[in-house]
Motif scaffolding. Structure first.
Motif, mmCIF file in Angstrom:
data_model
loop_
_atom_site.group_PDB
_atom_site.id
_atom_site.type_symbol
_atom_site.label_atom_id
_atom_site.label_comp_id
_atom_site.label_asym_id
_atom_site.label_seq_id
_atom_site.Cartn_x
_atom_site.Cartn_y
_atom_site.Cartn_z
ATOM 1 N N PHE A 1 -7.699 5.861 4.718
ATOM 2 C CA PHE A 1 -7.401 6.007 6.135
ATOM 3 C C PHE A 1 -8.208 5.062 7.020
ATOM 4 O O PHE A 1 -8.414 5.344 8.197
ATOM 5 C CB PHE A 1 -7.605 7.456 6.560
ATOM 6 N N GLY A 2 -8.679 3.951 6.453
ATOM 7 C CA GLY A 2 -9.190 2.858 7.264
ATOM 8 C C GLY A 2 -10.686 2.788 7.478
ATOM 9 O O GLY A 2 -11.139 1.970 8.282
ATOM 10 N N ARG B 1 -2.101 -1.641 9.354
ATOM 11 C CA ARG B 1 -3.275 -2.353 9.857
ATOM 12 C C ARG B 1 -4.396 -1.385 10.239
ATOM 13 O O ARG B 1 -5.570 -1.718 10.120
ATOM 14 C CB ARG B 1 -2.900 -3.224 11.060
ATOM 15 N N THR B 2 -4.037 -0.196 10.709
ATOM 16 C CA THR B 2 -5.068 0.783 11.055
ATOM 17 C C THR B 2 -5.674 1.424 9.811
ATOM 18 O O THR B 2 -6.806 1.894 9.843
ATOM 19 C CB THR B 2 -4.495 1.882 11.961
ATOM 20 N N TRP B 3 -4.920 1.461 8.724
ATOM 21 C CA TRP B 3 -5.404 2.069 7.488
ATOM 22 C C TRP B 3 -6.127 1.073 6.591
ATOM 23 O O TRP B 3 -6.973 1.467 5.790
ATOM 24 C CB TRP B 3 -4.233 2.669 6.714
ATOM 25 N N LEU B 4 -5.777 -0.178 6.695
ATOM 26 C CA LEU B 4 -6.345 -1.200 5.808
ATOM 27 C C LEU B 4 -6.979 -2.285 6.661
ATOM 28 O O LEU B 4 -6.282 -3.198 7.127
ATOM 29 C CB LEU B 4 -5.240 -1.769 4.912
ATOM 30 N N PRO B 5 -8.288 -2.214 6.909
ATOM 31 C CA PRO B 5 -8.933 -3.160 7.834
ATOM 32 C C PRO B 5 -8.730 -4.627 7.470
ATOM 33 O O PRO B 5 -8.735 -5.484 8.351
ATOM 34 C CB PRO B 5 -10.418 -2.762 7.743
ATOM 35 N N ALA B 6 -8.532 -4.938 6.196
ATOM 36 C CA ALA B 6 -8.360 -6.330 5.787
ATOM 37 C C ALA B 6 -7.093 -6.947 6.354
ATOM 38 O O ALA B 6 -6.973 -8.173 6.420
ATOM 39 C CB ALA B 6 -8.360 -6.433 4.266
#
Length: 257
Positions: free
Chosen positions: A11-12, A207-212
């Motif tokens: 969850f980011g 994008r909110t869950w995966l900072p990369a």
């Protein structure tokens, strides 16, 4: 503790924050992500890509992100009616093999000859890959290899965004426009026009869950393989853990679903 940490990573939560809070080495976290991501990919392939789904409208898109070894591209495809993220792939550059791998898995998930509408951007590689995979052999009784013909209920629409003149062009790239609009009407919450809004909204969620995946991020992905495993970990959580409020329906004054 492993379950809690993987939940935070899904969850980011940035990896440095997890390291500081739980005093776990980054290499240990990387190993957990690799193992969980590989398992998540197998789960997704087993539960989704088995050739028994009527997907209706599929929207596909690609986006780029930064890694420590350069720019990476990620392609995804989702079913609009079920909000099901079908497959995704990460690659350096934007080669044909990137889209081809995604379209192949969507084809494996789709029931043979079922009506399907693809909505993509103007990147022509999508159309070529779709036409290549969504075709079947026509048996004539003659000797030799049978001809491969595209599905009768296959439709492709494109949304082309420009920075000049008419900003958005919506066009039919393959199939029948009337049937394409009918599939849009039956698979979306409201009647609408040709769009890729659902996959773009999905990209914003990822994008909110995966900072990369954030383009201006201090947490760039380490490499292609690890980013893809982390992505599949998020993908399975998105499909099978997170409740989707947009799937709720109002019946007799009450919300269900």
């Amino acid at each position: 503790m492993v379950f809690i940490i993987l939940t935070l990573l899904i969850f980011g939560c940035p990896i440095p924050a997890v390291v500081a809070a739980f005093k776990v080495d980054e290499r240990t976290l990387a190993d957990w992500i690799d193992k969980a991501g590989e398992h998540a990919q197998r789960v997704q392939k087993h539960l989704v890509c088995q050739g028994n789904l009527e997907l209706g409208q599929v929207q596909a898109d690609e986006l780029w992100c930064r890694s420590r070894r350069g720019v990476l591209w990620r392609a995804t495809a989702m079913s609009v009616s079920a909000r099901l993220l079908i497959w995704g792939k990460v690659a350096s550059g934007r080669p044909e093999a990137l889209m081809d791998a995604v379209v192949l898995q969507v084809h494996r998930a789709t029931r043979l000859q079922s009506p399907i509408l693809w909505a993509t951007d103007g990147f022509s590689t999508w159309k070529g890959c779709i036409l290549h995979h969504f075709r079947s052999a026509v048996l004539t009784g003659r000797r030799g290899r049978p001809a491969l013909v595209q599905w009768a209920e296959l439709h492709i629409v494109q949304v082309i965004k420009r920075t000049y003149g008419e900003r958005i062009e919506r066009r039919l790239a393959w199939g029948d426009l009337f049937e394409a609009l009918h599939l849009i009407e039956t698979t979306q919450d409201k009647p609408g026009t040709i769009n890729t809004a659902f996959v773009e909204r999905l990209n914003a969620t990822l994008r909110t869950w995966l900072p990369a995946l954030i383009r201006r991020s201090r947490h760039a992905g380490s490499d292609q393989e690890r980013l893809e495993r982390h992505f599949f970990l998020v993908l399975v959580a998105y499909n099978f853990i997170r409740p989707h409020r947009s799937l709720r329906r109002r019946v007799d004054g009450r919300w269900i679903g």
